[in-house]
Design an enzyme around this catalytic site. Sequence first.
Site, PDB file in Angstrom:
ATOM      1  N   ILE A  30      29.657  11.703 132.326  1.00 27.92           N
ATOM      2  CA  ILE A  30      29.549  10.119 132.013  1.00 27.92           C
ATOM      3  C   ILE A  30      29.903  10.052 130.358  1.00 27.92           C
ATOM      4  O   ILE A  30      30.114   8.980 130.189  1.00 27.92           O
ATOM      5  CB  ILE A  30      28.059   9.839 132.356  1.00 27.92           C
ATOM      6  CG1 ILE A  30      28.093   8.280 132.640  1.00 27.92           C
ATOM      7  CG2 ILE A  30      27.345  10.411 131.368  1.00 27.92           C
ATOM      8  CD1 ILE A  30      26.838   7.940 133.323  1.00 27.92           C
ATOM      9  N   ASN A  85      26.319  25.791 129.323  1.00 26.25           N
ATOM     10  CA  ASN A  85      25.144  25.714 128.338  1.00 26.25           C
ATOM     11  C   ASN A  85      23.929  26.184 128.857  1.00 26.25           C
ATOM     12  O   ASN A  85      23.424  25.769 130.087  1.00 26.25           O
ATOM     13  CB  ASN A  85      24.932  24.332 127.806  1.00 26.25           C
ATOM     14  CG  ASN A  85      26.146  23.763 126.854  1.00 26.25           C
ATOM     15  OD1 ASN A  85      26.763  24.547 126.408  1.00 26.25           O
ATOM     16  ND2 ASN A  85      26.539  22.540 127.142  1.00 26.25           N
ATOM     17  N   GLY A  91      22.206  23.580 124.076  1.00 27.84           N
ATOM     18  CA  GLY A  91      22.751  22.334 124.402  1.00 27.84           C
ATOM     19  C   GLY A  91      22.450  21.858 125.820  1.00 27.84           C
ATOM     20  O   GLY A  91      23.126  20.900 126.196  1.00 27.84           O
ATOM     21  N   HIS A  98      25.477  23.852 135.802  1.00 28.15           N
ATOM     22  CA  HIS A  98      26.847  23.346 135.912  1.00 28.15           C
ATOM     23  C   HIS A  98      27.971  23.985 134.882  1.00 28.15           C
ATOM     24  O   HIS A  98      27.430  24.695 133.956  1.00 28.15           O
ATOM     25  CB  HIS A  98      26.555  21.729 135.448  1.00 28.15           C
ATOM     26  CG  HIS A  98      25.904  21.499 134.150  1.00 28.15           C
ATOM     27  ND1 HIS A  98      24.393  21.680 134.073  1.00 28.15           N
ATOM     28  CD2 HIS A  98      26.279  21.146 132.939  1.00 28.15           C
ATOM     29  CE1 HIS A  98      24.111  21.178 132.908  1.00 28.15           C
ATOM     30  NE2 HIS A  98      25.291  21.007 132.085  1.00 28.15           N
ATOM     31  N   LEU A  99      29.042  23.921 135.275  1.00 29.99           N
ATOM     32  CA  LEU A  99      30.151  24.433 134.309  1.00 29.99           C
ATOM     33  C   LEU A  99      30.872  23.130 133.839  1.00 29.99           C
ATOM     34  O   LEU A  99      31.252  22.110 134.608  1.00 29.99           O
ATOM     35  CB  LEU A  99      31.122  25.178 135.383  1.00 29.99           C
ATOM     36  CG  LEU A  99      31.045  26.478 135.383  1.00 29.99           C
ATOM     37  CD1 LEU A  99      29.812  26.746 136.455  1.00 29.99           C
ATOM     38  CD2 LEU A  99      32.090  27.207 136.596  1.00 29.99           C
TER      39      LEU A  99
HETATM   40  P1  AMP Z   1      24.469  19.950 129.417  1.00 31.44           P
HETATM   41  O1  AMP Z   1      24.209  19.261 128.001  1.00 31.44           O
HETATM   42  O2  AMP Z   1      25.256  21.164 129.321  1.00 31.44           O
HETATM   43  O3  AMP Z   1      23.157  20.044 130.224  1.00 31.44           O
HETATM   44  O4  AMP Z   1      25.445  18.730 130.074  1.00 31.44           O
HETATM   45  C1  AMP Z   1      24.832  17.820 130.897  1.00 31.44           C
HETATM   46  C2  AMP Z   1      25.976  16.798 130.967  1.00 31.44           C
HETATM   47  O5  AMP Z   1      25.677  15.877 132.030  1.00 31.44           O
HETATM   48  C3  AMP Z   1      26.217  16.015 129.790  1.00 31.44           C
HETATM   49  O6  AMP Z   1      27.611  16.213 129.164  1.00 31.44           O
HETATM   50  C4  AMP Z   1      26.383  14.760 130.129  1.00 31.44           C
HETATM   51  O7  AMP Z   1      27.087  13.659 129.487  1.00 31.44           O
HETATM   52  C5  AMP Z   1      26.351  14.714 131.572  1.00 31.44           C
HETATM   53  N1  AMP Z   1      25.519  13.587 132.461  1.00 31.44           N
HETATM   54  C6  AMP Z   1      24.494  13.201 132.436  1.00 31.44           C
HETATM   55  N2  AMP Z   1      24.177  12.242 133.201  1.00 31.44           N
HETATM   56  C7  AMP Z   1      25.333  11.970 134.054  1.00 31.44           C
HETATM   57  C8  AMP Z   1      25.625  11.284 135.163  1.00 31.44           C
HETATM   58  N3  AMP Z   1      24.931  10.554 135.656  1.00 31.44           N
HETATM   59  N4  AMP Z   1      26.747  11.409 135.562  1.00 31.44           N
HETATM   60  C9  AMP Z   1      27.919  12.287 135.098  1.00 31.44           C
HETATM   61  N5  AMP Z   1      27.414  12.966 134.009  1.00 31.44           N
HETATM   62  C10 AMP Z   1      26.010  12.738 133.274  1.00 31.44           C
END
Ligand code: AMP
Length: 112
Positions: A30, A85, A91, A98-99
Amino acid sequence: MTTLFSKIIAREIPADIVYEDERCLAFRDINPQAPTHVLLIPKQEIARLADASTADQDLLGHLLLAAGRVARQLGVGDAFRLVVNNGADAGQTVFHLHLHILAGRPLHWPPG
Ligand code: AMP
């Protein structure tokens, strides 16, 4: 702990899904950090990579192969970066493994 990513898997909240198979799902981030920025997640709830065990070995291999498949499908199969992360200090903000698949611009090193 169930996160918003489980809600995306369950289609309870919307996402721009680009790939799905029986074990994983990929959707566009997002808040993209590159022209292509996709998150690839296992359907199984694993909070952090550090919480995975040898029982998850096959799933983790499946995720890496799926990442390559998603990159090829999106036309960036020759130049992409995978980021995981692990932990808040690294981070991580969503505690469902997730990748990040990043591509579409020069990706510098070190990543910072
Ligand atoms: P991390 O910081 O590695 O945990 O990555 C989490 C990621 O999820 C971030 O890059 C956010 O931008 C993304 N994110 C959070 N909410 C959503 C959502 N509803 N749809 C898509 N991506 C999301």
